[in-house]
Design a protein around this motif. Sequence first.
Motif, PDB file in Angstrom:
ATOM      1  N   ARG A 139       0.834  -1.214   0.000  1.00 17.37           N
ATOM      2  CA  ARG A 139       0.000   0.000   0.000  1.00 17.37           C
ATOM      3  C   ARG A 139       0.865   1.258   0.000  1.00 17.37           C
ATOM      4  N   ASP A 140       1.802   1.341   0.917  1.00 13.48           N
ATOM      5  CA  ASP A 140       2.562   2.568   1.123  1.00 13.48           C
ATOM      6  C   ASP A 140       3.535   2.883  -0.012  1.00 13.48           C
ATOM      7  N   LYS A 141       4.012   1.879  -0.709  1.00 12.16           N
ATOM      8  CA  LYS A 141       4.966   2.100  -1.800  1.00 12.16           C
ATOM      9  C   LYS A 141       4.292   2.231  -3.166  1.00 12.16           C
ATOM     10  N   GLY A 142       2.954   2.171  -3.207  1.00  9.77           N
ATOM     11  CA  GLY A 142       2.239   2.408  -4.461  1.00  9.77           C
ATOM     12  C   GLY A 142       2.215   1.223  -5.414  1.00  9.77           C
ATOM     13  N   TRP A 143       2.286   0.012  -4.891  1.00  6.84           N
ATOM     14  CA  TRP A 143       2.296  -1.181  -5.741  1.00  6.84           C
ATOM     15  C   TRP A 143       0.914  -1.593  -6.221  1.00  6.84           C
ATOM     16  N   LEU A 144      -0.142  -1.109  -5.588  1.00  3.48           N
ATOM     17  CA  LEU A 144      -1.489  -1.614  -5.871  1.00  3.48           C
ATOM     18  C   LEU A 144      -2.338  -0.621  -6.653  1.00  3.48           C
ATOM     19  N   VAL A 150      -5.871  -8.627  -3.437  1.00  2.00           N
ATOM     20  CA  VAL A 150      -4.690  -9.118  -2.732  1.00  2.00           C
ATOM     21  C   VAL A 150      -5.088 -10.410  -2.036  1.00  2.00           C
ATOM     22  N   VAL A 151      -4.290 -11.445  -2.250  1.00  3.12           N
ATOM     23  CA  VAL A 151      -4.540 -12.731  -1.606  1.00  3.12           C
ATOM     24  C   VAL A 151      -3.339 -13.039  -0.714  1.00  3.12           C
ATOM     25  N   ALA A 152      -3.619 -13.274   0.555  1.00  2.00           N
ATOM     26  CA  ALA A 152      -2.564 -13.609   1.507  1.00  2.00           C
ATOM     27  C   ALA A 152      -2.769 -15.035   1.998  1.00  2.00           C
ATOM     28  N   GLU A 153      -1.708 -15.821   1.948  1.00  2.00           N
ATOM     29  CA  GLU A 153      -1.738 -17.168   2.522  1.00  2.00           C
ATOM     30  C   GLU A 153      -1.071 -17.102   3.885  1.00  2.00           C
ATOM     31  N   THR A 154      -1.773 -17.594   4.898  1.00  3.01           N
ATOM     32  CA  THR A 154      -1.223 -17.641   6.250  1.00  3.01           C
ATOM     33  C   THR A 154      -1.483 -19.027   6.835  1.00  3.01           C
ATOM     34  N   ALA A 155      -0.892 -19.267   7.988  1.00  2.00           N
ATOM     35  CA  ALA A 155      -1.245 -20.472   8.729  1.00  2.00           C
ATOM     36  C   ALA A 155      -2.711 -20.361   9.129  1.00  2.00           C
ATOM     37  N   GLU A 158      -3.475 -18.170  12.121  1.00  2.68           N
ATOM     38  CA  GLU A 158      -3.039 -16.773  12.115  1.00  2.68           C
ATOM     39  C   GLU A 158      -4.187 -15.865  11.704  1.00  2.68           C
ATOM     40  N   THR A 159      -4.084 -14.598  12.103  1.00  2.00           N
ATOM     41  CA  THR A 159      -5.060 -13.604  11.681  1.00  2.00           C
ATOM     42  C   THR A 159      -4.331 -12.432  11.041  1.00  2.00           C
ATOM     43  N   LEU A 160      -5.063 -11.654  10.271  1.00  2.00           N
ATOM     44  CA  LEU A 160      -4.536 -10.425   9.682  1.00  2.00           C
ATOM     45  C   LEU A 160      -5.202  -9.251  10.380  1.00  2.00           C
ATOM     46  N   SER A 161      -4.462  -8.167  10.555  1.00  4.38           N
ATOM     47  CA  SER A 161      -5.058  -6.993  11.205  1.00  4.38           C
ATOM     48  C   SER A 161      -5.821  -6.126  10.204  1.00  4.38           C
ATOM     49  N   LEU A 162      -5.652  -6.395   8.906  1.00  4.05           N
ATOM     50  CA  LEU A 162      -6.316  -5.636   7.844  1.00  4.05           C
ATOM     51  C   LEU A 162      -6.102  -4.135   8.025  1.00  4.05           C
ATOM     52  N   SER A 163      -4.896  -3.729   7.712  1.00  5.03           N
ATOM     53  CA  SER A 163      -4.541  -2.321   7.832  1.00  5.03           C
ATOM     54  C   SER A 163      -5.420  -1.478   6.913  1.00  5.03           C
ATOM     55  N   LYS A 164      -5.366  -0.170   7.121  1.00  2.39           N
ATOM     56  CA  LYS A 164      -6.216   0.768   6.373  1.00  2.39           C
ATOM     57  C   LYS A 164      -6.050   0.573   4.877  1.00  2.39           C
ATOM     58  N   GLY A 165      -7.177   0.596   4.188  1.00  5.02           N
ATOM     59  CA  GLY A 165      -7.180   0.462   2.738  1.00  5.02           C
ATOM     60  C   GLY A 165      -7.525  -0.937   2.255  1.00  5.02           C
ATOM     61  N   LEU A 179      -6.491 -18.783   3.121  1.00  5.72           N
ATOM     62  CA  LEU A 179      -6.357 -17.802   2.054  1.00  5.72           C
ATOM     63  C   LEU A 179      -7.278 -16.635   2.381  1.00  5.72           C
ATOM     64  N   TRP A 180      -6.714 -15.438   2.447  1.00  7.57           N
ATOM     65  CA  TRP A 180      -7.449 -14.211   2.722  1.00  7.57           C
ATOM     66  C   TRP A 180      -7.555 -13.423   1.422  1.00  7.57           C
ATOM     67  N   PHE A 181      -8.770 -13.123   0.978  1.00  6.27           N
ATOM     68  CA  PHE A 181      -9.006 -12.366  -0.236  1.00  6.27           C
ATOM     69  C   PHE A 181      -9.396 -10.944   0.168  1.00  6.27           C
ATOM     70  N   LEU A 182      -8.564  -9.978  -0.242  1.00  6.05           N
ATOM     71  CA  LEU A 182      -8.737  -8.601   0.180  1.00  6.05           C
ATOM     72  C   LEU A 182      -8.880  -7.693  -1.032  1.00  6.05           C
ATOM     73  N   ARG A 183      -9.656  -6.640  -0.892  1.00  2.22           N
ATOM     74  CA  ARG A 183      -9.781  -5.616  -1.927  1.00  2.22           C
ATOM     75  C   ARG A 183      -9.063  -4.365  -1.407  1.00  2.22           C
ATOM     76  N   PHE A 184      -8.227  -3.786  -2.265  1.00  3.90           N
ATOM     77  CA  PHE A 184      -7.511  -2.557  -1.900  1.00  3.90           C
ATOM     78  C   PHE A 184      -8.308  -1.358  -2.365  1.00  3.90           C
ATOM     79  N   THR A 185      -8.587  -0.451  -1.452  1.00  2.00           N
ATOM     80  CA  THR A 185      -9.230   0.813  -1.760  1.00  2.00           C
ATOM     81  C   THR A 185      -8.269   1.907  -1.323  1.00  2.00           C
ATOM     82  N   PRO A 186      -7.777   2.722  -2.267  1.00  6.32           N
ATOM     83  CA  PRO A 186      -6.798   3.748  -1.903  1.00  6.32           C
ATOM     84  C   PRO A 186      -7.325   4.664  -0.799  1.00  6.32           C
ATOM     85  N   LEU A 187      -6.398   5.061   0.065  1.00  4.61           N
ATOM     86  CA  LEU A 187      -6.754   5.963   1.154  1.00  4.61           C
ATOM     87  C   LEU A 187      -6.996   7.360   0.593  1.00  4.61           C
ATOM     88  N   SER A 188      -7.986   8.048   1.128  1.00  2.00           N
ATOM     89  CA  SER A 188      -8.283   9.404   0.642  1.00  2.00           C
ATOM     90  C   SER A 188      -7.451  10.427   1.368  1.00  2.00           C
TER      91      SER A 188
END
Length: 188
Positions: A139-144, A150-155, A158-165, A179-188
């Motif tokens: 998110r912070d480096k502008g990759w998305l 975004v798909v994250a594989e974890t144990a 494990e849980t994800l904190s789902l940071s802003k965006g 498998l965690w399926f996430l949608r990225f929404t740019p921060l305003s």
Amino acid sequence: MRVIAGQFRGRRLRAPDGRAVRPTSDRLRETLFNILSHSQQPSLVGAHMADLFAGTGAVGIEALSRGARHVTFVEKAPKSLSLLKGNIATMKAEDKAIVLAKDATRLPAPALEHGPVEIAFLDPPYHKGLADLALSSLRDKGWLAPNALVVAETARDETLSLSKGFDLLDQRQMADSSLWFLRFTPLS
């Protein structure tokens, strides 16, 4: 390990001996790509994808086999980098891939010629808290791209904190993985 479907279907991927690298299993990759092929947006076909903590490159190579336009692989372990580059060369996919020998939790700015990615997959070592750090770095480096998947594989435990965006779309559990399926929404 083999490529499951597409242009490289049935071709072998080199994997390391021992447990130093935990490649995404064929079954989990099949589940992942079944979900991706049935999702409405973004389409895997023609997409620019990032494969973080790439290891052998199995997920990114599967994406190329199924029609992704380009994959940026990020891996820092020297042994994994050697396997990854060898697997890409075996598929003759060097023109559709960039390999960055970098820490996925401290990404550089994305390559300008490919722009932000529409799909990102990350498979960090389990139980080290690296998934949340990698999500923040993406998110912070502008990759998305806006609305990137975004798909994250974890144990499984494990849980994800789902940071802003990031918004949770779905979570699937298989054996010892989630498998965690996430949608990225740019921060305003």
